[in-house]
Design a protein around this motif. Sequence first.
Motif, short mmCIF file in Angstrom:
data_model
loop_
_atom_site.label_atom_id
_atom_site.label_comp_id
_atom_site.label_asym_id
_atom_site.label_seq_id
_atom_site.Cartn_x
_atom_site.Cartn_y
_atom_site.Cartn_z
N ARG A 50 0.78 -1.26 0.02
CA ARG A 50 0.07 -0.19 0.04
C ARG A 50 0.69 1.02 0.04
NH1 ARG A 50 -3.30 2.17 4.78
NH2 ARG A 50 -4.33 4.26 3.76
N LEU A 51 1.15 1.12 0.40
CA LEU A 51 2.70 2.23 1.10
C LEU A 51 3.59 2.99 -0.62
CD1 LEU A 51 4.62 4.59 2.10
CD2 LEU A 51 6.41 2.64 3.06
N VAL A 52 4.15 1.65 -1.42
CA VAL A 52 4.41 1.92 -2.61
C VAL A 52 3.51 2.60 -3.67
CG1 VAL A 52 5.00 0.79 -4.73
CG2 VAL A 52 6.30 0.30 -2.68
N GLU A 53 2.01 2.19 -3.88
CA GLU A 53 1.20 2.43 -4.19
C GLU A 53 0.65 3.92 -4.27
OE1 GLU A 53 -2.70 0.75 -3.50
OE2 GLU A 53 -2.24 -1.50 -4.60
N VAL A 54 0.31 4.54 -2.34
CA VAL A 54 0.71 5.83 -2.76
C VAL A 54 1.51 6.67 -3.09
CG1 VAL A 54 0.19 7.40 -0.90
CG2 VAL A 54 -1.09 5.29 -0.61
N ILE A 55 2.94 6.10 -3.03
CA ILE A 55 3.71 6.95 -3.50
C ILE A 55 4.03 7.47 -5.14
CG2 ILE A 55 6.94 6.98 -3.91
CD1 ILE A 55 6.79 5.81 -0.75
N ARG A 56 3.65 6.24 -5.51
CA ARG A 56 3.83 6.00 -6.80
C ARG A 56 2.77 7.02 -7.71
NH1 ARG A 56 5.14 2.02 -10.60
NH2 ARG A 56 4.84 0.08 -9.14
N GLY A 57 1.45 6.67 -6.90
CA GLY A 57 0.61 8.03 -7.17
C GLY A 57 1.29 9.40 -6.81
N ALA A 58 1.29 9.85 -6.45
CA ALA A 58 2.57 10.86 -5.78
C ALA A 58 2.94 11.45 -6.78
CB ALA A 58 3.01 11.35 -4.00
N VAL A 59 4.04 10.80 -7.30
CA VAL A 59 5.24 11.00 -8.34
C VAL A 59 4.60 11.22 -9.47
CG1 VAL A 59 7.61 10.23 -8.56
CG2 VAL A 59 6.85 9.49 -6.50
N PRO A 60 5.18 11.96 -10.30
CA PRO A 60 5.16 12.43 -11.71
C PRO A 60 5.37 10.99 -12.81
CG PRO A 60 6.03 14.58 -10.63
CD PRO A 60 6.13 13.49 -9.71
N VAL A 61 4.75 11.03 -13.17
CA VAL A 61 4.97 9.20 -14.09
C VAL A 61 6.46 9.53 -14.47
CG1 VAL A 61 3.78 8.38 -16.35
CG2 VAL A 61 2.32 8.61 -14.15
N ALA A 62 6.24 10.32 -15.08
CA ALA A 62 7.49 11.23 -16.15
C ALA A 62 8.79 11.19 -15.37
CB ALA A 62 7.31 11.99 -16.97
N ALA A 63 8.98 11.42 -13.95
CA ALA A 63 10.37 10.91 -13.34
C ALA A 63 10.40 9.78 -13.36
CB ALA A 63 9.58 11.33 -11.60
N GLY A 64 9.53 8.16 -13.13
CA GLY A 64 9.27 7.43 -12.75
C GLY A 64 10.50 6.43 -13.99
N LYS A 65 10.31 7.21 -15.19
CA LYS A 65 11.27 7.00 -16.73
C LYS A 65 12.16 7.10 -16.18
CE LYS A 65 6.91 7.63 -19.47
NZ LYS A 65 6.27 7.88 -20.59
N THR A 66 12.73 7.71 -15.49
CA THR A 66 14.45 8.38 -15.78
C THR A 66 15.04 8.01 -14.30
OG1 THR A 66 13.72 10.49 -15.43
CG2 THR A 66 14.05 10.20 -17.37
N GLY A 67 14.71 7.78 -13.16
CA GLY A 67 15.26 7.66 -11.96
C GLY A 67 14.57 7.03 -11.28
N GLY A 68 14.35 5.46 -11.45
CA GLY A 68 14.08 4.45 -11.48
C GLY A 68 13.01 3.85 -10.71
N HIS A 69 12.37 3.40 -9.70
CA HIS A 69 11.60 2.35 -8.80
C HIS A 69 11.06 4.37 -8.07
CE1 HIS A 69 8.71 1.11 -6.66
NE2 HIS A 69 8.12 0.17 -7.77
N PRO A 70 10.18 4.81 -8.15
CA PRO A 70 9.64 5.51 -7.47
C PRO A 70 9.21 5.99 -5.98
CG PRO A 70 7.28 4.71 -8.54
CD PRO A 70 8.80 3.61 -9.25
N ALA A 71 9.34 4.92 -5.80
CA ALA A 71 9.40 4.44 -3.89
C ALA A 71 11.05 4.73 -3.14
CB ALA A 71 8.84 3.23 -4.00
N LYS A 72 12.12 3.87 -4.71
CA LYS A 72 13.38 3.56 -3.63
C LYS A 72 14.21 4.65 -2.90
CE LYS A 72 18.03 3.25 -5.89
NZ LYS A 72 18.70 3.44 -7.29
N ARG A 73 13.91 6.02 -3.16
CA ARG A 73 14.31 7.09 -2.47
C ARG A 73 13.65 6.92 -0.72
NH1 ARG A 73 14.85 9.09 -8.02
NH2 ARG A 73 17.52 9.08 -8.08
#
Length: 331
Positions: free
Chosen positions: A196-219
């Motif tokens: 659930r934590l990953v889902e919420v983080i994924r929803g908060a991070v812009p989709v474009a950022a995930g394409k270049t910055g790795g998994h959106p929850a990593k940091r």
Amino acid sequence: MATDETPARDRHVPVMQDRVLDLLSPGLDSAREHGRPPVYLDGTLGMGGHAEAVLRRHPEAVVVGIDRDTEALRLAGERLSWAGDRLRTWHGTYDQVDAALAAAGFEQADAMLYDLGVSSYQLDERERGFAYSYDAPLDMRMDTTGGLTAADVVNGYDEDRLRRIIRTWGEEKFAGRIAAALVRSRADAPFETTGRLVEVIRGAVPVAAGKTGGHPAKRTFQALRIEVNEELEVLEAAVPAALRRLSIGGRLVVMSYHSLEDRITKRAITADATSLTPPGFPVELEEHAPVVKVLTRGVDKPTEKEIEENPRASSAKVRAVEKIRSSRSTA
């Protein structure tokens, strides 16, 4: 807790083992040449991979192994049972160098290794909650015998505090958006799992950022893990403590995996590697002279072959020093 009973030797590939061993060995050889048993302190024993390599290359060496994870100590103990009294373990954090050495019967060590961050064992044990790739209880404690969990942090910290730790410990530029999303989501129900934590983080991070910055929850996961285990506070104390207990001619190797760890390590090493002699002073006094000699130019990194064989080694950075005179605090 369910555990993988695969032997530790088959579950763990030590990062940059040969290079680390080559950097440490002269300190252990020096002790033997001076007629005393070589002492190797492993500040992050884990599943004992580097410790085993030291024990096999140096048949007279004694290993003092520190780890805050009781299960890791058990696995390393099983793996290294053949070494008998040459392995002496300490349950605690790696800044507790004085206590660990004293309990083992030593005042100093001739070689030390800090292999920082989360271990392969902890990542692979799903129930520990360190990984964002599968759903698990939101724990992240390296020492499961007590202390704050990641769930306590996510559910209990206010939005400003969450934002600060995610930005500072995770170096996450979307920390504000993530913190706000966490607070909104927990108002409906407290966080209990990583999924659930990953889902919420994924929803908060812009989709474009995930394409270049790795998994959106990593940091964010890195930030929570550091906060839960007080990793950087421990490291701030650990490197100076290690250098004080290193014998003359001894070697310290620190292996870090992100810039925050490496920055702390570099700062502590530089302090002892720098002369305190005032500019223009004609003579360097003993108490002003450098305490250590830096052995690595910048940082050593794994080879492409090592990364191919062990992808978790890809971000490793190694710094190493040799102690050349008594620490200033004890001179």
